[in-house]
Design a protein around this motif. Structure first.
Motif, PDB file in Angstrom:
ATOM      1  N   LEU A  23       0.811  -1.129  -0.149  1.00 11.55           N
ATOM      2  CA  LEU A  23       0.179  -0.132  -0.077  1.00 11.55           C
ATOM      3  C   LEU A  23       0.864   1.316   0.078  1.00 11.55           C
ATOM      4  CD1 LEU A  23      -2.753   1.121   0.186  1.00 11.55           C
ATOM      5  CD2 LEU A  23      -2.675   1.261   2.722  1.00 11.55           C
ATOM      6  N   VAL A  24       0.771   2.144  -0.947  1.00 15.19           N
ATOM      7  CA  VAL A  24       1.837   3.056  -1.232  1.00 15.19           C
ATOM      8  C   VAL A  24       1.126   4.383  -0.384  1.00 15.19           C
ATOM      9  CG1 VAL A  24       2.758   4.825  -2.908  1.00 15.19           C
ATOM     10  CG2 VAL A  24       2.628   2.253  -3.408  1.00 15.19           C
ATOM     11  N   ALA A  25      -0.096   4.559  -0.866  1.00 18.29           N
ATOM     12  CA  ALA A  25      -0.959   5.769  -0.322  1.00 18.29           C
ATOM     13  C   ALA A  25      -2.184   5.585  -0.083  1.00 18.29           C
ATOM     14  CB  ALA A  25      -0.575   6.952  -1.116  1.00 18.29           C
ATOM     15  N   GLY A  26      -2.898   5.980   0.773  1.00 14.44           N
ATOM     16  CA  GLY A  26      -4.243   5.979   1.194  1.00 14.44           C
ATOM     17  C   GLY A  26      -4.901   7.338   1.602  1.00 14.44           C
ATOM     18  N   LEU A  27      -6.308   7.494   1.346  1.00 13.65           N
ATOM     19  CA  LEU A  27      -6.896   8.594   1.601  1.00 13.65           C
ATOM     20  C   LEU A  27      -8.329   8.233   2.249  1.00 13.65           C
ATOM     21  CD1 LEU A  27      -7.140  11.651   1.245  1.00 13.65           C
ATOM     22  CD2 LEU A  27      -8.148  11.322  -0.981  1.00 13.65           C
ATOM     23  N   SER A  28      -8.489   8.367   3.502  1.00 14.43           N
ATOM     24  CA  SER A  28      -9.634   7.942   4.217  1.00 14.43           C
ATOM     25  C   SER A  28     -10.529   9.148   4.458  1.00 14.43           C
ATOM     26  CB  SER A  28      -9.407   7.552   5.595  1.00 14.43           C
ATOM     27  OG  SER A  28      -8.410   6.306   5.524  1.00 14.43           O
ATOM     28  N   SER A  29     -11.981   8.823   4.387  1.00 16.69           N
ATOM     29  CA  SER A  29     -13.023   9.878   4.469  1.00 16.69           C
ATOM     30  C   SER A  29     -12.589  11.191   3.578  1.00 16.69           C
ATOM     31  CB  SER A  29     -13.111  10.245   5.983  1.00 16.69           C
ATOM     32  OG  SER A  29     -13.647   8.943   6.676  1.00 16.69           O
ATOM     33  N   GLY A  30     -11.982  11.251   2.622  1.00 20.48           N
ATOM     34  CA  GLY A  30     -11.675  12.123   1.951  1.00 20.48           C
ATOM     35  C   GLY A  30     -10.625  13.275   2.592  1.00 20.48           C
ATOM     36  N   VAL A  31     -10.254  13.103   3.660  1.00 17.26           N
ATOM     37  CA  VAL A  31      -8.939  13.848   4.211  1.00 17.26           C
ATOM     38  C   VAL A  31      -7.944  13.425   4.921  1.00 17.26           C
ATOM     39  CG1 VAL A  31     -11.104  15.681   4.617  1.00 17.26           C
ATOM     40  CG2 VAL A  31     -10.640  14.073   6.384  1.00 17.26           C
ATOM     41  N   THR A  32      -7.788  12.203   5.339  1.00 15.29           N
ATOM     42  CA  THR A  32      -6.797  11.537   6.118  1.00 15.29           C
ATOM     43  C   THR A  32      -5.808  10.753   5.163  1.00 15.29           C
ATOM     44  OG1 THR A  32      -8.140  11.544   8.050  1.00 15.29           O
ATOM     45  CG2 THR A  32      -6.117  10.282   7.873  1.00 15.29           C
ATOM     46  N   THR A  33      -4.736  11.272   5.212  1.00 13.71           N
ATOM     47  CA  THR A  33      -3.874  10.560   3.934  1.00 13.71           C
ATOM     48  C   THR A  33      -2.662   9.576   5.028  1.00 13.71           C
ATOM     49  OG1 THR A  33      -2.380  12.479   4.264  1.00 13.71           O
ATOM     50  CG2 THR A  33      -3.773  12.557   2.474  1.00 13.71           C
ATOM     51  N   HIS A  34      -2.512   8.741   4.287  1.00 12.01           N
ATOM     52  CA  HIS A  34      -1.661   7.571   4.813  1.00 12.01           C
ATOM     53  C   HIS A  34      -0.523   7.384   3.711  1.00 12.01           C
ATOM     54  CE1 HIS A  34      -5.137   6.871   7.307  1.00 12.01           C
ATOM     55  NE2 HIS A  34      -5.531   6.805   6.169  1.00 12.01           N
ATOM     56  N   TYR A  35       0.764   7.258   4.102  1.00 14.09           N
ATOM     57  CA  TYR A  35       1.925   6.919   3.099  1.00 14.09           C
ATOM     58  C   TYR A  35       2.789   5.789   3.588  1.00 14.09           C
ATOM     59  CZ  TYR A  35       0.293  11.270   0.771  1.00 14.09           C
ATOM     60  OH  TYR A  35      -0.458  12.279   0.321  1.00 14.09           O
ATOM     61  N   ALA A  36       3.144   5.178   2.659  1.00 11.60           N
ATOM     62  CA  ALA A  36       4.088   4.118   3.157  1.00 11.60           C
ATOM     63  C   ALA A  36       5.508   4.995   3.368  1.00 11.60           C
ATOM     64  CB  ALA A  36       4.486   3.173   2.090  1.00 11.60           C
ATOM     65  N   ASP A  37       6.278   4.484   4.287  1.00 10.40           N
ATOM     66  CA  ASP A  37       7.535   5.417   4.426  1.00 10.40           C
ATOM     67  C   ASP A  37       8.337   5.390   3.266  1.00 10.40           C
ATOM     68  OD1 ASP A  37       8.192   3.609   7.713  1.00 10.40           O
ATOM     69  OD2 ASP A  37       6.799   5.430   7.289  1.00 10.40           O
ATOM     70  N   SER A  38       8.497   4.399   2.630  1.00  5.65           N
ATOM     71  CA  SER A  38       9.296   4.609   1.507  1.00  5.65           C
ATOM     72  C   SER A  38       8.906   5.778   0.469  1.00  5.65           C
ATOM     73  CB  SER A  38       9.265   3.339   0.454  1.00  5.65           C
ATOM     74  OG  SER A  38       7.869   2.963   0.286  1.00  5.65           O
ATOM     75  N   VAL A  39       7.821   6.318   0.604  1.00  2.00           N
ATOM     76  CA  VAL A  39       7.229   7.290  -0.508  1.00  2.00           C
ATOM     77  C   VAL A  39       6.958   8.813   0.298  1.00  2.00           C
ATOM     78  CG1 VAL A  39       6.423   5.608  -2.111  1.00  2.00           C
ATOM     79  CG2 VAL A  39       4.845   6.875  -0.383  1.00  2.00           C
ATOM     80  N   LYS A  40       7.039   8.868   1.418  1.00  2.00           N
ATOM     81  CA  LYS A  40       6.635  10.052   2.205  1.00  2.00           C
ATOM     82  C   LYS A  40       7.504  11.167   1.759  1.00  2.00           C
ATOM     83  CE  LYS A  40       4.682   8.315   6.562  1.00  2.00           C
ATOM     84  NZ  LYS A  40       5.055   7.780   7.942  1.00  2.00           N
ATOM     85  N   GLY A  41       6.787  12.316   1.538  1.00  2.00           N
ATOM     86  CA  GLY A  41       7.801  13.286   1.052  1.00  2.00           C
ATOM     87  C   GLY A  41       7.904  13.466  -0.423  1.00  2.00           C
ATOM     88  N   ARG A  42       7.653  12.573  -1.137  1.00  4.36           N
ATOM     89  CA  ARG A  42       7.812  12.291  -2.517  1.00  4.36           C
ATOM     90  C   ARG A  42       6.446  12.165  -3.302  1.00  4.36           C
ATOM     91  NH1 ARG A  42      10.427   8.343  -4.972  1.00  4.36           N
ATOM     92  NH2 ARG A  42       9.985   6.777  -3.296  1.00  4.36           N
ATOM     93  N   PHE A  43       5.531  11.395  -2.616  1.00  4.13           N
ATOM     94  CA  PHE A  43       4.329  11.200  -3.462  1.00  4.13           C
ATOM     95  C   PHE A  43       3.080  12.011  -2.475  1.00  4.13           C
ATOM     96  CE2 PHE A  43       5.301   6.511  -5.198  1.00  4.13           C
ATOM     97  CZ  PHE A  43       6.336   7.058  -5.819  1.00  4.13           C
ATOM     98  N   THR A  44       2.240  12.217  -3.436  1.00  4.18           N
ATOM     99  CA  THR A  44       0.978  12.749  -2.963  1.00  4.18           C
ATOM    100  C   THR A  44      -0.347  12.340  -3.260  1.00  4.18           C
ATOM    101  OG1 THR A  44       2.196  15.060  -2.642  1.00  4.18           O
ATOM    102  CG2 THR A  44      -0.448  14.956  -2.420  1.00  4.18           C
ATOM    103  N   ILE A  45      -1.140  11.941  -2.546  1.00  2.00           N
ATOM    104  CA  ILE A  45      -2.376  11.334  -2.996  1.00  2.00           C
ATOM    105  C   ILE A  45      -3.701  12.416  -2.919  1.00  2.00           C
ATOM    106  CG2 ILE A  45      -3.017  10.497  -0.879  1.00  2.00           C
ATOM    107  CD1 ILE A  45      -4.365   8.200  -2.318  1.00  2.00           C
ATOM    108  N   SER A  46      -4.419  12.540  -3.903  1.00  2.00           N
ATOM    109  CA  SER A  46      -5.636  13.500  -3.885  1.00  2.00           C
ATOM    110  C   SER A  46      -6.921  12.860  -4.529  1.00  2.00           C
ATOM    111  CB  SER A  46      -5.129  14.874  -4.248  1.00  2.00           C
ATOM    112  OG  SER A  46      -4.626  14.631  -5.787  1.00  2.00           O
ATOM    113  N   ARG A  47      -7.807  13.553  -4.215  1.00  2.00           N
ATOM    114  CA  ARG A  47      -8.896  13.433  -4.856  1.00  2.00           C
ATOM    115  C   ARG A  47      -9.709  14.512  -5.567  1.00  2.00           C
ATOM    116  NH1 ARG A  47     -13.313  10.029  -1.284  1.00  2.00           N
ATOM    117  NH2 ARG A  47     -14.060  12.026  -0.956  1.00  2.00           N
TER     118      ARG A  47
END
Length: 121
Positions: A46-70
């Motif tokens: 799991l690289v990145a997740g977005l819960s309830s449209g507002v809470t983001t989660h990132y794998a440590d390996s991609v933090k600071g480099r990847f951004t999830i949005s909707r």
């Protein structure tokens, strides 16, 4: 509900790429959405997740480099990938969880066909 990913391709190390996942239904109806990836011979991550449209989660390996949005108006989930590395090479999949289901405790309800990302040095 169908999820269709796009935006994958070949990118050089240090470059950027933006992935999209368009849903056949309203993305605002999902409790959560996320991006997984799987490289040959490796487990799905799991690289990145977005819960309830507002809470983001990132794998440590991609933090600071990847951004999830909707974008609810476009029924689309995005993954902006910056400063990519060779280890980001994988098939990337979009996933969605219906109401009452959560990323970390439930299997996803919907799954896309994937889009390939290849990072070259």
């Amino acid at each position: 509900v169908q999820l269709v990913e796009s935006g994958g391709g070949l990118v050089q190390t240090g470059g950027s790429l933006s992935l999209s996942c368009t849903a056949s239904g309203s993305v605002s109806s999902f409790n959560a959405m996320g991006w997984y990836r799987q490289a040959p011979g490796k487990e799905r991550e799991l690289v990145a997740g977005l819960s309830s449209g507002v809470t983001t989660h990132y794998a440590d390996s991609v933090k600071g480099r990847f951004t999830i949005s909707r974008d609810n108006a476009k029924n689309t989930l995005f993954l902006q990938m910056n400063n990519v590395k060779s280890e980001d090479t994988a098939m990337y999949y979009c996933a969605a969880w219906g109401r009452g289901h959560t990323i970390f405790f439930d299997e996803y309800d919907y799954w896309g066909q994937g889009t390939q990302v290849t990072v070259s040095s």
